[in-house]
Write a protein that holds these residues in place. Structure first.
Motif, PDB file in Angstrom:
ATOM      1  N   THR A 122       0.829  -1.206   0.000  1.00 39.12           N
ATOM      2  CA  THR A 122       0.000   0.000   0.000  1.00 39.12           C
ATOM      3  C   THR A 122       0.861   1.252   0.000  1.00 39.12           C
ATOM      4  OG1 THR A 122      -1.726  -1.188   1.211  1.00 39.12           O
ATOM      5  CG2 THR A 122      -1.849   1.205   1.213  1.00 39.12           C
ATOM      6  N   LEU A 123       1.947   1.245   0.787  1.00 37.16           N
ATOM      7  CA  LEU A 123       2.872   2.382   0.786  1.00 37.16           C
ATOM      8  C   LEU A 123       3.419   2.641  -0.611  1.00 37.16           C
ATOM      9  CD1 LEU A 123       4.916   1.767   4.071  1.00 37.16           C
ATOM     10  CD2 LEU A 123       3.282   3.596   3.647  1.00 37.16           C
ATOM     11  N   LEU A 124       3.806   1.567  -1.300  1.00 32.55           N
ATOM     12  CA  LEU A 124       4.348   1.709  -2.647  1.00 32.55           C
ATOM     13  C   LEU A 124       3.309   2.276  -3.614  1.00 32.55           C
ATOM     14  CD1 LEU A 124       6.408  -1.593  -3.025  1.00 32.55           C
ATOM     15  CD2 LEU A 124       7.330   0.724  -3.013  1.00 32.55           C
ATOM     16  N   LEU A 125       2.125   1.670  -3.628  1.00 35.13           N
ATOM     17  CA  LEU A 125       1.110   2.080  -4.602  1.00 35.13           C
ATOM     18  C   LEU A 125       0.611   3.495  -4.342  1.00 35.13           C
ATOM     19  CD1 LEU A 125      -1.067  -1.129  -5.110  1.00 35.13           C
ATOM     20  CD2 LEU A 125       0.544  -0.098  -6.705  1.00 35.13           C
ATOM     21  N   ALA A 126       0.495   3.878  -3.070  1.00 32.40           N
ATOM     22  CA  ALA A 126      -0.006   5.219  -2.761  1.00 32.40           C
ATOM     23  C   ALA A 126       0.901   6.298  -3.338  1.00 32.40           C
ATOM     24  CB  ALA A 126      -0.146   5.386  -1.252  1.00 32.40           C
ATOM     25  N   VAL A 127       2.208   6.088  -3.264  1.00 32.55           N
ATOM     26  CA  VAL A 127       3.138   7.081  -3.819  1.00 32.55           C
ATOM     27  C   VAL A 127       3.294   6.899  -5.323  1.00 32.55           C
ATOM     28  CG1 VAL A 127       5.423   8.106  -3.575  1.00 32.55           C
ATOM     29  CG2 VAL A 127       4.325   7.094  -1.599  1.00 32.55           C
ATOM     30  N   PHE A 128       3.092   5.680  -5.827  1.00 29.95           N
ATOM     31  CA  PHE A 128       3.112   5.457  -7.271  1.00 29.95           C
ATOM     32  C   PHE A 128       2.066   6.322  -7.975  1.00 29.95           C
ATOM     33  CE2 PHE A 128       5.102   0.966  -7.249  1.00 29.95           C
ATOM     34  CZ  PHE A 128       6.359   1.526  -7.430  1.00 29.95           C
ATOM     35  N   ALA A 129       0.959   6.591  -7.295  1.00 29.42           N
ATOM     36  CA  ALA A 129      -0.082   7.431  -7.894  1.00 29.42           C
ATOM     37  C   ALA A 129       0.447   8.825  -8.221  1.00 29.42           C
ATOM     38  CB  ALA A 129      -1.274   7.530  -6.941  1.00 29.42           C
ATOM     39  N   LEU A 130       1.437   9.303  -7.452  1.00 28.41           N
ATOM     40  CA  LEU A 130       2.077  10.583  -7.755  1.00 28.41           C
ATOM     41  C   LEU A 130       3.242  10.408  -8.708  1.00 28.41           C
ATOM     42  CD1 LEU A 130       2.174  12.181  -4.174  1.00 28.41           C
ATOM     43  CD2 LEU A 130       0.402  12.412  -5.920  1.00 28.41           C
ATOM     44  N   SER A 131       3.999   9.315  -8.531  1.00 27.23           N
ATOM     45  CA  SER A 131       5.185   9.120  -9.363  1.00 27.23           C
ATOM     46  C   SER A 131       4.826   8.887 -10.830  1.00 27.23           C
ATOM     47  CB  SER A 131       6.020   7.949  -8.834  1.00 27.23           C
ATOM     48  OG  SER A 131       5.323   6.728  -8.992  1.00 27.23           O
ATOM     49  N   THR A 132       3.645   8.323 -11.109  1.00 32.55           N
ATOM     50  CA  THR A 132       3.244   8.130 -12.508  1.00 32.55           C
ATOM     51  C   THR A 132       3.061   9.454 -13.230  1.00 32.55           C
ATOM     52  OG1 THR A 132       0.928   7.991 -11.793  1.00 32.55           O
ATOM     53  CG2 THR A 132       2.117   5.913 -12.068  1.00 32.55           C
ATOM     54  N   ARG A 133       2.693  10.478 -12.490  1.00 30.04           N
ATOM     55  CA  ARG A 133       2.525  11.801 -13.099  1.00 30.04           C
ATOM     56  C   ARG A 133       3.864  12.481 -13.362  1.00 30.04           C
ATOM     57  NH1 ARG A 133      -2.503  12.910 -14.776  1.00 30.04           N
ATOM     58  NH2 ARG A 133      -2.127  15.114 -14.355  1.00 30.04           N
ATOM     59  N   VAL A 134       4.873  12.094 -12.589  1.00 34.17           N
ATOM     60  CA  VAL A 134       6.191  12.722 -12.705  1.00 34.17           C
ATOM     61  C   VAL A 134       7.133  11.895 -13.557  1.00 34.17           C
ATOM     62  CG1 VAL A 134       8.142  13.650 -11.381  1.00 34.17           C
ATOM     63  CG2 VAL A 134       5.838  13.763 -10.445  1.00 34.17           C
ATOM     64  N   GLY A 135       6.966  10.574 -13.554  1.00 34.61           N
ATOM     65  CA  GLY A 135       7.802   9.692 -14.347  1.00 34.61           C
ATOM     66  C   GLY A 135       9.030   9.185 -13.630  1.00 34.61           C
ATOM     67  N   THR A 136       9.020   9.231 -12.298  1.00 36.51           N
ATOM     68  CA  THR A 136      10.157   8.741 -11.526  1.00 36.51           C
ATOM     69  C   THR A 136       9.684   8.354 -10.133  1.00 36.51           C
ATOM     70  OG1 THR A 136      12.350   9.293 -10.641  1.00 36.51           O
ATOM     71  CG2 THR A 136      10.734  11.062 -10.754  1.00 36.51           C
ATOM     72  N   THR A 137      10.448   7.462  -9.487  1.00 34.87           N
ATOM     73  CA  THR A 137      10.156   7.103  -8.104  1.00 34.87           C
ATOM     74  C   THR A 137      11.075   7.828  -7.123  1.00 34.87           C
ATOM     75  OG1 THR A 137      11.621   5.166  -8.303  1.00 34.87           O
ATOM     76  CG2 THR A 137       9.262   4.813  -8.710  1.00 34.87           C
ATOM     77  N   ASN A 138      11.853   8.790  -7.617  1.00 33.08           N
ATOM     78  CA  ASN A 138      12.701   9.597  -6.750  1.00 33.08           C
ATOM     79  C   ASN A 138      11.829  10.566  -5.963  1.00 33.08           C
ATOM     80  OD1 ASN A 138      14.373  12.115  -6.082  1.00 33.08           O
ATOM     81  ND2 ASN A 138      15.957  10.649  -6.673  1.00 33.08           N
ATOM     82  N   LEU A 139      11.851  10.464  -4.654  1.00 34.63           N
ATOM     83  CA  LEU A 139      10.964  11.271  -3.828  1.00 34.63           C
ATOM     84  C   LEU A 139      11.285  12.760  -3.912  1.00 34.63           C
ATOM     85  CD1 LEU A 139      10.775   8.977  -0.660  1.00 34.63           C
ATOM     86  CD2 LEU A 139       9.030   9.283  -2.418  1.00 34.63           C
ATOM     87  N   GLY A 140      12.574  13.080  -4.066  1.00 34.10           N
ATOM     88  CA  GLY A 140      12.952  14.483  -4.192  1.00 34.10           C
ATOM     89  C   GLY A 140      12.359  15.125  -5.430  1.00 34.10           C
ATOM     90  N   VAL A 141      12.368  14.400  -6.539  1.00 31.29           N
ATOM     91  CA  VAL A 141      11.802  14.924  -7.785  1.00 31.29           C
ATOM     92  C   VAL A 141      10.287  15.064  -7.662  1.00 31.29           C
ATOM     93  CG1 VAL A 141      11.508  14.479 -10.250  1.00 31.29           C
ATOM     94  CG2 VAL A 141      13.684  13.953  -9.135  1.00 31.29           C
ATOM     95  N   ILE A 142       9.642  14.094  -7.008  1.00 27.99           N
ATOM     96  CA  ILE A 142       8.185  14.147  -6.837  1.00 27.99           C
ATOM     97  C   ILE A 142       7.785  15.363  -6.010  1.00 27.99           C
ATOM     98  CG2 ILE A 142       6.182  12.964  -5.886  1.00 27.99           C
ATOM     99  CD1 ILE A 142       7.590  10.320  -6.487  1.00 27.99           C
ATOM    100  N   VAL A 143       8.482  15.581  -4.894  1.00 26.99           N
ATOM    101  CA  VAL A 143       8.160  16.713  -4.030  1.00 26.99           C
ATOM    102  C   VAL A 143       8.430  18.033  -4.742  1.00 26.99           C
ATOM    103  CG1 VAL A 143       8.813  17.894  -1.893  1.00 26.99           C
ATOM    104  CG2 VAL A 143       8.517  15.407  -1.909  1.00 26.99           C
TER     105      VAL A 143
END
Length: 312
Positions: free
Chosen positions: A140-161
């Motif tokens: 659930t932790l992974l998928l919840a943040v994936f919902a934002l990372s798909t819009r950005v195109g990366t799983t790097n948290l710094g880039v997402i923020v």
């Protein structure tokens, strides 16, 4: 300010702030329940008192019992140093989502193995319950943040923020509300809070986290309690910065970092207050109902990911 100093300073900030966040939740909950309660700095006093006492080990305990507090604290410090809590630049903004979730799981597994290593009935019971919950929480932790990372195109948290702060319309969608709710429920489960677990109980039929640490004392117990408080602060900080990234510094200048640290403190204390208020009006679920709650949060996270792909 160099990147390494910024990362070390961020880890120190989270380590110092974590017991205060725990103290805020206890103080607010006590006030809402009509009790005097302890002061906000009381968790710090408890940790300081425990650090002065030598640890003891149960007879027959092995290396897992001795190593678990160090592993739990080390993983928490590593996450605190690399996740973009204060700044998205340099080492402090270089954390990858999958690595962060893996480090959280490593700490959970270390503590579960310690509970089994004691050979007590409570330790084994708490470890089995903890791993059952972890198996449902980590996806659930992974998928919840994936919902934002798909819009950005990366799983790097710094880039997402950073993307969420600079262009919110490109990152956040109506599906982000589902992701926020899923991550909030996963945070409650990961940090052993109501309705999944009760951190203030010692009733053997309901214990999960507390059952695994009953045999710890002295400095070892201080490390476990401190690391547990840090994990709560880490997840609350992630929840705040991923879905309300305003105030996070994009550089490592002293002025920007100090302002960002102050904003982070306000965010975390605000979420801790909401958490305490929610716990007053919620009841702990029976153990066999917990998987239903976590399955619901997983479904919300999955729907958030699918909707983000459709709206992309």
């Amino acid at each position: 300010m160099s990147a390494w100093i910024a990362a070390a300073g961020q880890a120190l900030l989270i380590a110092l702030l974590a017991p205060i966040v725990t103290g805020v939740t206890r103080a607010v909950r006590a006030r809402l329940e009509g009790r005097a309660g302890g002061r906000i700095a009381q968790p710090w006093r408890d940790i300081r008192k425990l650090l002065r006492k030598p640890p003891t080990s149960p007879e027959g305990a092995g290396v897992f019992f001795s190593a678990a507090p160090v592993v739990l604290m080390s993983t928490s410090l590593l996450i605190a140093a690399t996740v973009p809590f204060v700044s998205t630049a340099g080492i402090a903004g270089s954390a990858d989502l999958i690595v962060v979730v893996g480090l959280l799981l490593l700490g959970t597994v270390a503590l579960a193995l310690a509970g089994l290593d004691t050979g007590t009935a409570f330790g084994g019971m708490g470890s089995s319950r903890e791993m059952t919950i972890a198996a449902l929480v980590e996806p659930t932790l992974l998928l919840a943040v994936f919902a934002l990372s798909t819009r950005v195109g990366t799983t790097n948290l710094g880039v997402i923020v950073a993307a969420g702060a600079s262009d919110p319309a490109a990152v956040f969608t109506p599906a982000s509300l589902l992701a926020f709710a899923a991550l909030a429920i996963a945070t409650l489960a990961e940090t052993a809070r109501i309705p999944v677990d009760n951190p203030s109980t010692h009733l053997e039929l309901t214990m999960v986290h507390e059952a695994m640490i009953l045999e710890y004392s002295g400095r070892d117990l201080a490390l476990v309690e401190w690391a547990s408080a840090m994990r709560l602060a880490i997840l609350l900080g992630l929840l705040a910065n991923l879905f309300a990234p305003w105030g996070v510094a994009t550089g490592t200048t002293w002025t920007a970092v100090v302002i960002a640290a102050a904003v982070l403190t306000v965010k975390m204390c605000g979420l801790a207050t909401l958490l305490a208020a929610a716990e007053v009006y919620a009841a702990k679920l029976r153990l066999f109902r917990v998987p239903e709650l976590l399955a619901g949060s997983f479904a919300m996270a999955l729907l958030a990911v699918l909707t983000s792909y459709i709206l992309a």
